[in-house]
Structures are given as C-alpha cells and as structure tokens.
Design a protein around this motif. Structure first.
Motif, mmCIF file in Angstrom:
data_model
loop_
_atom_site.group_PDB
_atom_site.id
_atom_site.type_symbol
_atom_site.label_atom_id
_atom_site.label_comp_id
_atom_site.label_asym_id
_atom_site.label_seq_id
_atom_site.Cartn_x
_atom_site.Cartn_y
_atom_site.Cartn_z
ATOM 1 N N ALA A 49 0.810 -1.219 0.000
ATOM 2 C CA ALA A 49 0.000 0.000 0.000
ATOM 3 C C ALA A 49 0.841 1.265 0.000
ATOM 4 N N LYS A 50 2.146 1.127 0.062
ATOM 5 C CA LYS A 50 3.006 2.308 0.161
ATOM 6 C C LYS A 50 2.867 3.184 -1.085
ATOM 7 N N ASP A 51 2.524 4.446 -0.870
ATOM 8 C CA ASP A 51 2.370 5.467 -1.915
ATOM 9 C C ASP A 51 1.311 5.132 -2.960
ATOM 10 N N LYS A 52 0.324 4.288 -2.609
ATOM 11 C CA LYS A 52 -0.806 4.033 -3.501
ATOM 12 C C LYS A 52 -2.018 4.775 -2.954
ATOM 13 N N VAL A 53 -2.887 5.208 -3.842
ATOM 14 C CA VAL A 53 -4.102 5.892 -3.431
ATOM 15 C C VAL A 53 -5.037 4.862 -2.774
ATOM 16 N N PHE A 54 -5.538 5.204 -1.601
ATOM 17 C CA PHE A 54 -6.296 4.278 -0.761
ATOM 18 C C PHE A 54 -7.508 3.680 -1.486
ATOM 19 N N GLY A 55 -8.329 4.498 -2.088
ATOM 20 C CA GLY A 55 -9.546 4.017 -2.735
ATOM 21 C C GLY A 55 -9.273 3.091 -3.901
ATOM 22 N N ARG A 56 -8.251 3.410 -4.684
ATOM 23 C CA ARG A 56 -7.895 2.548 -5.831
ATOM 24 C C ARG A 56 -7.410 1.187 -5.338
ATOM 25 N N LEU A 57 -6.645 1.210 -4.246
ATOM 26 C CA LEU A 57 -6.142 -0.033 -3.673
ATOM 27 C C LEU A 57 -7.285 -0.884 -3.121
ATOM 28 N N ILE A 58 -8.246 -0.252 -2.472
ATOM 29 C CA ILE A 58 -9.364 -0.971 -1.877
ATOM 30 C C ILE A 58 -10.229 -1.634 -2.950
ATOM 31 N N THR A 59 -10.443 -0.972 -4.077
ATOM 32 C CA THR A 59 -11.223 -1.597 -5.148
ATOM 33 C C THR A 59 -10.493 -2.808 -5.725
ATOM 34 N N GLU A 60 -9.176 -2.723 -5.794
ATOM 35 C CA GLU A 60 -8.379 -3.858 -6.264
ATOM 36 C C GLU A 60 -8.481 -5.023 -5.285
ATOM 37 N N VAL A 61 -8.412 -4.725 -3.993
ATOM 38 C CA VAL A 61 -8.533 -5.753 -2.951
ATOM 39 C C VAL A 61 -9.903 -6.418 -3.025
ATOM 40 N N ALA A 62 -10.956 -5.621 -3.159
ATOM 41 C CA ALA A 62 -12.313 -6.175 -3.223
ATOM 42 C C ALA A 62 -12.497 -7.067 -4.452
ATOM 43 N N THR A 63 -11.894 -6.698 -5.561
ATOM 44 C CA THR A 63 -11.983 -7.514 -6.778
ATOM 45 C C THR A 63 -11.309 -8.868 -6.566
ATOM 46 N N TYR A 64 -10.134 -8.872 -5.940
ATOM 47 C CA TYR A 64 -9.431 -10.131 -5.676
ATOM 48 C C TYR A 64 -10.185 -10.994 -4.668
ATOM 49 N N LEU A 65 -10.730 -10.387 -3.623
ATOM 50 C CA LEU A 65 -11.467 -11.145 -2.614
ATOM 51 C C LEU A 65 -12.726 -11.771 -3.194
ATOM 52 N N ARG A 66 -13.390 -11.058 -4.067
ATOM 53 C CA ARG A 66 -14.638 -11.546 -4.663
ATOM 54 C C ARG A 66 -14.365 -12.600 -5.733
ATOM 55 N N GLY A 67 -13.210 -12.500 -6.404
ATOM 56 C CA GLY A 67 -12.866 -13.466 -7.444
ATOM 57 C C GLY A 67 -13.295 -13.032 -8.828
ATOM 58 N N LYS A 68 -13.605 -11.758 -9.008
ATOM 59 C CA LYS A 68 -14.089 -11.286 -10.302
ATOM 60 C C LYS A 68 -12.988 -11.213 -11.348
ATOM 61 N N HIS A 69 -11.743 -11.351 -10.947
ATOM 62 C CA HIS A 69 -10.637 -11.327 -11.897
ATOM 63 C C HIS A 69 -10.425 -12.682 -12.550
ATOM 64 N N LYS A 70 -11.141 -13.701 -12.100
ATOM 65 C CA LYS A 70 -10.974 -15.061 -12.625
ATOM 66 C C LYS A 70 -12.023 -15.366 -13.689
ATOM 67 N N ALA A 71 -11.657 -16.255 -14.588
ATOM 68 C CA ALA A 71 -12.586 -16.660 -15.644
ATOM 69 C C ALA A 71 -13.690 -17.548 -15.091
ATOM 70 N N CYS A 72 -13.437 -18.216 -13.970
ATOM 71 C CA CYS A 72 -14.423 -19.131 -13.394
ATOM 72 C C CYS A 72 -15.282 -18.452 -12.326
ATOM 73 N N PHE A 73 -15.433 -17.125 -12.383
ATOM 74 C CA PHE A 73 -16.217 -16.401 -11.374
ATOM 75 C C PHE A 73 -17.647 -16.882 -11.356
ATOM 76 N N THR A 74 -18.115 -17.211 -10.151
ATOM 77 C CA THR A 74 -19.493 -17.629 -9.942
ATOM 78 C C THR A 74 -20.062 -16.779 -8.817
ATOM 79 N N PRO A 75 -21.137 -16.040 -9.046
ATOM 80 C CA PRO A 75 -21.616 -15.079 -8.058
ATOM 81 C C PRO A 75 -22.024 -15.668 -6.713
ATOM 82 N N HIS A 76 -22.524 -16.901 -6.695
ATOM 83 C CA HIS A 76 -23.016 -17.461 -5.441
ATOM 84 C C HIS A 76 -21.963 -18.275 -4.689
ATOM 85 N N LEU A 77 -20.702 -18.289 -5.180
ATOM 86 C CA LEU A 77 -19.627 -19.013 -4.504
ATOM 87 C C LEU A 77 -18.498 -18.060 -4.133
#
Length: 144
Positions: free
Chosen positions: A26-54
């Motif tokens: 997080a050093k020298d990164k804008v907080f909001g941009r970093l948080i959206t990236e974290v949320a995307t990774y946690l949710r799994g939306k960056h993967k081709a096998c994304f399934t909304p209910h899993l």
C-alpha cells in the motif's frame, strides 16, 4: 436449430476453486484505488471461473497499510462513526486518527462496503489480512 450444439456457461464447483495468496504493497498508492483492487481479488471477479453465489476469490495480504495516500482533504474532514446502541453513545474519529491508531480496521471497513452484505461477504472478508509494516507471517503460503 437442428444439429447444432448449444454453448453452456460453466459454473464452478466449490472443490474446483484454486485460491492463491496475493500480496499488495500500500506504500504510496491511493487508498480508494487499492481498496477496489482488494475487493476484486477477494470476490474473485478477476478469474474466468467467477461464480456469483460461490466464494471463489483469493487470499489478499496488504502490507505497509499505514503508508497509503489520500487525496483531497479526507484526512481531516472524513469521519467514522460508532454507536453502541445506547442513547448518546455516538462517537466519531477522523480518518487521520483511524490511520494512526488502527489502519487494519480502516481497511476492513472500506472493503466490507464493497462486498456482498451476506454470509458470503463475511466469508470473503475473512480472507483479507492487513499489516501496518512490511512484515507478515504468511510467507509459507507464498509459492512464488
């Protein structure tokens, strides 16, 4: 339609999900941009096998949490409120106080707002690990 086969979207099963460990600095990164990236990774939306209910997201480790940048006058103006349920028990802290005292809680609050408000969202949030400094105890999980 006679003789043609239909393309069917593949839905991932719980045992087919491959979870990785991602370290974000997080050093020298804008907080909001970093948080959206974290949320995307946690949710799994960056993967081709994304399934909304899993829960198909990855584990995320954020280091140097206290050194993120904030734009504008958010450090002085933005306030976080807590309420215990009793009359007159509303307390507030500025963003600067939260960042100095407990940056881990600040990250969890920000990411929680971007995840589903269900049991699934709470399970995703448990995969977020935030550390104030550059050291973290998850080096055994890193395969790179």
């Amino acid at each position: 339609m006679k003789g043609k086969t239909m393309e069917i979207t593949k839905i991932a099963k719980e045992d087919q999900i491959d979870r990785k460990w991602i370290v974000l600095d997080a050093k020298d990164k804008v907080f909001g941009r970093l948080i959206t990236e974290v949320a995307t990774y946690l949710r799994g939306k960056h993967k081709a096998c994304f399934t909304p209910h899993l829960d198909c997201g990855d584990f995320v480790v954020v280091i140097n949490a206290a050194e993120a940048k904030f734009t504008g006058l958010k450090l002085e103006d933005k306030e976080y409120f807590t309420h215990s349920g009793y009359f007159g028990s509303t307390k507030s802290k500025t963003l600067k106080e939260m960042l100095e005292k407990n940056p881990e809680k600040l990250y969890h609050l920000a990411v929680r707002g971007m995840l589903p408000k269900t049991k699934l969202g709470r399970a995703m949030l448990k995969k977020l690990k935030v550390y104030r400094g550059s050291e973290h105890p998850h080096t055994a999980q890193m395969t790179k």
